[in-house]
Scaffold this active site. Structure first.
Site, PDB file in Angstrom:
ATOM      1  CG  HIS A  36      41.429  -8.194  39.703  1.00 25.69           C
ATOM      2  ND1 HIS A  36      40.156  -8.571  39.352  1.00 25.69           N
ATOM      3  CD2 HIS A  36      41.407  -7.989  41.040  1.00 25.69           C
ATOM      4  CE1 HIS A  36      39.404  -8.609  40.441  1.00 25.69           C
ATOM      5  NE2 HIS A  36      40.142  -8.252  41.478  1.00 25.69           N
ATOM      6  CG  HIS A  43      36.443  -4.704  41.405  1.00 23.26           C
ATOM      7  ND1 HIS A  43      37.713  -4.275  41.052  1.00 23.26           N
ATOM      8  CD2 HIS A  43      36.621  -5.816  42.154  1.00 23.26           C
ATOM      9  CE1 HIS A  43      38.612  -5.092  41.563  1.00 23.26           C
ATOM     10  NE2 HIS A  43      37.966  -6.039  42.249  1.00 23.26           N
ATOM     11  CG  HIS A  80      35.329  -9.835  43.341  1.00 24.11           C
ATOM     12  ND1 HIS A  80      36.238 -10.856  43.134  1.00 24.11           N
ATOM     13  CD2 HIS A  80      36.043  -8.697  43.470  1.00 24.11           C
ATOM     14  CE1 HIS A  80      37.455 -10.344  43.141  1.00 24.11           C
ATOM     15  NE2 HIS A  80      37.374  -9.041  43.347  1.00 24.11           N
ATOM     16  CD  GLU A  98      37.315 -18.998  49.325  1.00 30.31           C
ATOM     17  OE1 GLU A  98      38.083 -18.868  50.303  1.00 30.31           O
ATOM     18  OE2 GLU A  98      37.137 -18.108  48.480  1.00 30.31           O
ATOM     19  CD  GLU A 127      42.124  -7.747  44.437  1.00 24.04           C
ATOM     20  OE1 GLU A 127      41.146  -7.133  43.963  1.00 24.04           O
ATOM     21  OE2 GLU A 127      42.188  -8.978  44.468  1.00 24.04           O
ATOM     22  CD  GLU A 129      38.972  -6.110  45.894  1.00 18.24           C
ATOM     23  OE1 GLU A 129      38.850  -7.095  45.149  1.00 18.24           O
ATOM     24  OE2 GLU A 129      39.261  -6.198  47.102  1.00 18.24           O
TER      25      GLU A 129
END
Length: 187
Positions: A36, A43, A80, A98, A127, A129
């Site tokens: 990052h 990723h 992730h 969360e 990011e 991704e």
């Protein structure tokens, strides 16, 4: 920039993410902070969109302590998967961590899309991704948000948000959520 040049006390410096090619094939593990910062490393990631039975989406405001896109509004959760974990397993884990939501509260959690994106955030990082999108419907909307992860929650009529995102600009939506929403063919 390597993690040596960044604050190594940050919890991300002690975690790994799965590096992938453009087709989401695994290429090994990489330090989460390295993935990052600087030019970043592509990723694997996911974003999950939870709906109630009235087709409202649950948006979560990212906590102010997040390195990237702090206080921005996101789809329900994003993160992730770790090595050996499926996208569904990772999503189930994040929903519980969360929001205090367990699998008995929703049905049909499934991957509905996958896309690659790269976005920089201020001077803090980026990011890059290959992001899976997962969706499910909550039949029990009881929530117990973790204040370390979430600063706020909001139920929003999904079609109104998709058709008129300009009405919600003050929310500062996370880029991966905006992409997932624009591409959504499920609803």
């Amino acid at each position: 920039m390597s993690s040596d040049a960044v604050d190594e006390t940050h919890e991300n410096a002690r975690q790994e993410v799965i590096a992938v090619d453009a087709d989401d094939n695994e290429e090994g593990l990489v330090n989460r902070l390295d993935a990052h910062t600087g030019d970043g490393v592509r990723h694997r990631a996911f974003t999950a969109l939870l709906f109630d039975e009235n087709d409202r989406i649950l948006l979560a405001q990212r906590a102010a302590n997040k390195r990237l896109w702090d206080t921005h509004w996101d789809g329900t959760v994003a993160s992730h998967p770790v090595e050996g974990q499926t996208q569904v397993e990772a999503t189930e884990e994040r929903l519980e961590e969360e929001l205090g939501v367990d699998p008995s509260q929703y049905q049909n959690l499934r991957v509905t899309d996958r896309f690659e994106y790269k976005r920089y955030y201020e001077n803090a990082g980026l990011e890059w991704e290959v992001c899976a999108v997962l969706q499910a419907t909550l039949h029990d909307t009881s929530l117990e948000p973790n204040p370390e992860e979430v600063d706020g929650l909001m139920w929003v009529p999904y079609e109104r948000l998709r058709e008129h995102p300009e009405y919600y600009r003050q929310l500062r939506l996370c880029p991966w959520f905006e992409i997932a929403m624009r591409r959504d063919e499920e609803r």
